[in-house]
Design an enzyme around this catalytic site. Structure first.
Site: not given
Length: 737
Positions: A59-60, A240-241, A271, A607
Site C-alpha cells: 500500500k505504501t 494513509d491508514e 486491520q 506479521r
C-alpha cells in the site's frame, strides 16, 4: 522515454497535458512496471477512490506512486496535493520515497500527520480561533499543570484527577465537541472544568494537541470563505491508514475533500484495531455512501507471507461481518504450516518459546528475525526472565521492560523502603506516590531535619510528625510502613496489602484504560513474588535482572504487544497466550469488540513471513490463583489443513519433545494427556547437590560460595560483589567456555 510502451498510463481525459518531467522520470517507470494490475489500476484511478489494501500488499508503494503520478502525468502542482499520514515516521518515510522518485525537496510540501497539517491551517488564520500569531502548543505536562490548578481552585473531590478529567475532555474533542457542544447527560463537574480549561488556553494564547484538529475543523466549518479557499486550493488529497481515523479526523477530512478533484484513501478494514482510542471502522465501511460514485479497489496479492499463513489469516478474518471482503493470496508455493502448541502453564509456555528461538538461532537465523507477540504487556515478564536465564538478547518494542515500568518501579520503591528504612531513594519515590499532600515544602523540611540529626529520611519524617505535625498523611503512611514490616503472611500477600492500603490501587482505578493496563502489570508483579520466601531475596533478584538487562545487543529478539506490531514484519513469530479471556480479552467479548479482537489476530498472523507459532496455556495465574484456561476461539477458527497441533499437558515438563496429536483440531475439550519425556534429569540431580559450602559460577559475578538454598533461590557470597540472592537457573557448576 517513449510513453507508447506504457499504454496503461494514458488518461481517459485527452485534454490532459503530458509533462516532460514525467516522461523523463526513469525512476517512476521502473517502479510502475513492477506493479500488479490492481496496483496499477489504483495508481491511475480518477475521482474518489478507496484502495482496500490487505496486509503486505504494497500500500505504501501505491500511495507514493500515486502522488508521483499526479505530479508527473497529470501536471498537478506539488503544493496543491495534500498527503495525510498517522505518524511522523510514516510522513518521513513517504517524503523520503517521493524525494527518491522525483528528485525534489519535500520540506514545504503538504505531507504530514493530521495534526501537523491542521497546525499549518491554523497558523494561516489564528485570529479566527481567538489566538494571536505565535501561539504555543502545550505538551501533556503543561496540560496537567493547568488542570491541577483548576482542580485545586474548584476543590474537586479526589475522584477527579488530572488524568481522568483530561482524558474525558480529549474524548469530547475527538467527537468535534467544544464545551458548548457537549450533550447531556454528562459529568457536570468535568464539563465545567472543560469550559475553564479552554478559557485558560485562550488567555495564555495556547492550544493543546487535540485543539490542532478541533479548532481547525471549527475554523473551516464556521467560515465559508476560508473553507472555500482551502477546498479549491487542494486539488487532490491522499490519506494513509484510513481505517484508523476517528470522528474528528473524519469530519475535518470530509470538509476539505468536498470539492476536491480526487480523494485517494488507502486502508484496510481488517486491520482496524484502534477502536479503544477513537478509531471508527464505520468510516471506511461507508466510504461509498459518504462519497457517491467512489470506487473501491482491493489489493489482495500479498508479498510477505507463506500460503499457509495467508490461508489461516483469511479464514479467520472471514468470520467478521464488518468488512468489505477480500482474500489474500500469494504466488509463493513454499512455506510451513502454522504451529499450535498447548502448554501446562505460562512458565512452560515461556520455556517452550525460548527453546524454539534457540533452535532457530542455532540453524543460522538471527535473533532480530524473530518476535514474540502478546495481547497485554504484562505477559512479557515470564519471557524476559527466561531470556535472562538463557542469556539471550531481547528488546521490548514500543514499551519498556517489565521491571522498569513506572508502576512496577513504584511498587519496588515501597518494598525497598519496607526492607531498608535507610533507603532514601525509595523513600523519595513513594512518599507522595500516589499524591498524599507531602509536597516540596514538607520534603524540604525532611531533608533539613535529616541533615540536622544525621539520620535517615524516614527518621527525620518521624521527628517532624511528632514535633511539628507537618502532615497527617505522612504520619499515616509512616504508621502503615511499620505495620507492613510486621506482616506475617507471604511476600505476595504483603505486596498486595501495600498495593491496596497505600492508595495505589485506587490511584490506578481513576486512570481509565491506561490504569487498567497498569493494574494488570501489578498483578503480574505479584505473581513474580510467589517463588521467594523473603523480601531481600526478591529485591536481589530484581537488581540482578536490571543489571543484566542493561547490556544491549543489536541482534535481539523483539517482544511486543499485538497493537505495537502493526506495520512490522518478521521471519518467524511466536503468538503467545491465545486463551479465552486473554485473547480475546475478557473486556472485549461484545460482538463489536470481539470483531476488533479478531482483526488483531489477523494482524498478528500476517506479521510473519515464514513461520508462525501459536501457544496457549491450560492454566494461567490470576489474582485468584492458578486458574484453568481454555484455547482461544480464534484457534478453532483456523483451517485444520493449515495447522500442526501439539499438546503438552504435563506440569513442569522439562523437554520440548511432544508427541504430535494428529487431526485434533476440534478436540480441545478432551484435554487428552500427551507423554512428555524429561530431558533435564541430570540438571535436577545437580540441583540436588546444591548445599552450603558448594561453589557455583555466575557469568557476571564469577565464582561464589553457597550460603543457603531454598525454593530455587540460592544465596551466595562472591569475592568482589558480596552476598547476593540468585535464582538457580542463573548458576552452573562449571565455568562456561
Amino acid at each position: 522515454m517513449n510513453k507508447e510502451k506504457f499504454p496503461e498510463l494514458e488518461l481517459k481525459d485527452s485534454s490532459a497535458k503530458t509533462s516532460e518531467s514525467f516522461l523523463e522520470s526513469d525512476e517512476f517507470y521502473k517502479n510502475f512496471k513492477t506493479l500488479n494490475s490492481a496496483q496499477k489500476s489504483a495508481v491511475q484511478a480518477e475521482g474518489k477512490v478507496l484502495v482496500s489494501a490487505g496486509a503486505g500488499t504494497g500500500k505504501t508503494r501505491v500511495l507514493t506512486l500515486r502522488y508521483t503520478y499526479l505530479v508527473q502525468k497529470c501536471d498537478v502542482p506539488l503544493p496543491r496535493i495534500m498527503a495525510v499520514t498517522f505518524t511522523n515516521r510514516a510522513a518521513q518515510e513517504m517524503k523520503g520515497r517521493l524525494e527518491h522518485l522525483m528528485s525534489i525537496q519535500t520540506k514545504s510540501l503538504w505531507v504530514g500527520t493530521f495534526h501537523s497539517l491542521a497546525l499549518r491551517l491554523l497558523k494561516s488564520s489564528p485570529e479566527l480561533m481567538v489566538r494571536k500569531p505565535g501561539f504555543s502548543v502545550l505538551d501533556t505536562k503543561d496540560q496537567g499543570r493547568i488542570m491541577a490548578k483548576l482542580l485545586k481552585a474548584m476543590k474537586a473531590k479526589r475522584q477527579y484527577t488530572c488524568q481522568n478529567v483530561l482524558q474525558q475532555i480529549s474524548q469530547w474533542k475527538c467527537q468535534t465537541w467544544l464545551p458548548e457542544h457537549v450533550l447531556s447527560p454528562c459529568d457536570e463537574v468535568i464539563l465545567t472544568l472543560y469550559h475553564q480549561y479552554q478559557q485558560e488556553l485562550e488567555v495564555s494564547n495556547s492550544v493543546d494537541f487535540d485543539d490542532l484538529l478541533l479548532l481547525s475543523y471549527h475554523m473551516l466549518k464556521n467560515n465559508t470563505t476560508v473553507l472555500s479557499k482551502w477546498q479549491k486550493y487542494f486539488r487532490h488529497i491522499l490519506v494513509d491508514e484510513y481505517q484508523d481515523i476517528n470522528g474528528l479526523q473524519y469530519a475535518w477530512l470530509k470538509l476539505l475533500a468536498a470539492q476536491t478533484e480526487g480523494l485517494f484513501c488507502v486502508g484496510d478494514e481488517d486491520q482496524s484495531i484502534y477502536g479503544w482510542r477513537g478509531a471508527n471502522i464505520e468510516n471506511i465501511l461507508r466510504f461509498q455512501e459518504d462519497f457517491p460514485g467512489a470506487r473501491i479497489i482491493p489489493l489482495e496479492e500479498n508479498y510477505r507471507s507463506s500460503p499457509s499463513i495467508l490461508s489461516g489469516a483469511s479464514q479467520l478474518i472471514g468470520n467478521n461481518r464488518m468488512r468489505h471482503g477480500k482474500t489474500l493470496r500469494t504466488q509463493r508455493k513454499d512455506g510451513e504450516k502454522i504451529e499450535i502448541q498447548g502448554l501446562w502453564d505460562s512458565k512452560e509456555e515461556a520455556a517452550y518459546v525460548v527453546q524454539k528461538i534457540v533452535q532457530s538461532y542455532q540453524k543460522g537465523r538471527p535473533y532480530s528475525s524473530m518476535a514474540i507477540l502478546m495481547r497485554t504487556s504484562a505477559q512479557s515478564r515470564e519471557f524476559e526472565e527466561r531470556f535472562l536465564v538463557e542469556n539471550i538478547p531481547y528488546q521490548v518494542v514500543g514499551s519498556i521492560n517489565f521491571y522498569e515500568r513506572q508502576e512496577i518501579r513504584d511498587m519496588l520503591g515501597y518494598l525497598r523502603w519496607i526492607h531498608n528504612s535507610s533507603d532514601g531513594l525509595a523513600f523519595e519515590r513513594v512518599i507522595n506516590t500516589p499524591k498524599r499532600g507531602v509536597g516540596p515544602s514538607a520534603l524540604g523540611k525532611i531533608y533539613s531535619k535529616a541533615k540536622e540529626k544525621d539520620c535517615s529520611l524516614e527518621e527525620a519524617g518521624r521527628y517532624l510528625c511528632e514535633e511539628e505535625k507537618i502532615s497527617s498523611a505522612l504520619s499515616i503512611l509512616l504508621y502503615q510502613v511499620q505495620q507492613w514490616r510486621l506482616h506475617k503472611g507471604t511476600l505476595e500477600e504483603l505486596a498486595a496489602r501495600v498495593f491496596q492500603e497505600s492508595g495505589y490501587e485506587s490511584y490506578l482505578l481513576n486512570q481509565g484504560n491506561e490504569g487498567i493496563s497498569r493494574q494488570e502489570n501489578i498483578k503480574e508483579f505479584l505473581k513474580a513474588l510467589e517463588n521467594f520466601q523473603n523480601l531481600e531475596d526478591f529485591l536481589d533478584h530484581v537488581s540482578l535482572l536490571l543489571e543484566l538487562r542493561a547490556r544491549s545487543s543489536q541482534d535481539s529478539v523483539s517482544i511486543l504487544t499485538l497493537h505495537a506490531a502493526k506495520g512490522l514484519e518478521f521471519e518467524e513469530t511466536f503468538l503467545v497466550g491465545w486463551e479465552e479471556q486473554l485473547f480475546p480479552h475478557v473486556r472485549c467479548l461484545s460482538e463489536r469488540d470481539l470483531e476488533e479482537e479478531r482483526r488483531l489476530a489477523y494482524v498478528a498472523l500476517t506479521r510473519a513471513k515464514e513461520r508462525v507459532h501459536i501457544t496457549f496455556a491450560w492454566n494461567r495465574r490470576t489474582m485468584q490463583g492458578q486458574m484453568p484456561a481454555s484455547p482461544s476461539r480464534f484457534i478453532q477458527e483456523l483451517p485444520a489443513c493449515e495447522v500442526n497441533l501439539r499438546l503438552s499437558l504435563e506440569k513442569h515438563t522439562s523437554s520440548l519433545k511432544q508427541k504430535d496429536e494428529k487431526n485434533k483440531k476440534n478436540s480441545f475439550a478432551s484435554k487428552e494427556s500427551v507423554n512428555v519425556s524429561a530431558s533435564k534429569e541430570s540438571v535436577n540431580a545437580s540441583k540436588n547437590s546444591i548445599h552450603p559450602g558448594v561453589s557455583l559460577f555466575h557469568h557476571i559475578f564469577g565464582w561464589g560460595v553457597v550460603e543457603s538454598y531454598h525454593d530455587h533461590v540460592v544465596r551466595l557470597t562472591f569475592k568482589n560483589y558480596g552476598t547476593k540472592s540468585v535464582m538457580d537457573n542463573f548458576l552452573s557448576f562449571t565455568e562456561p567456555h
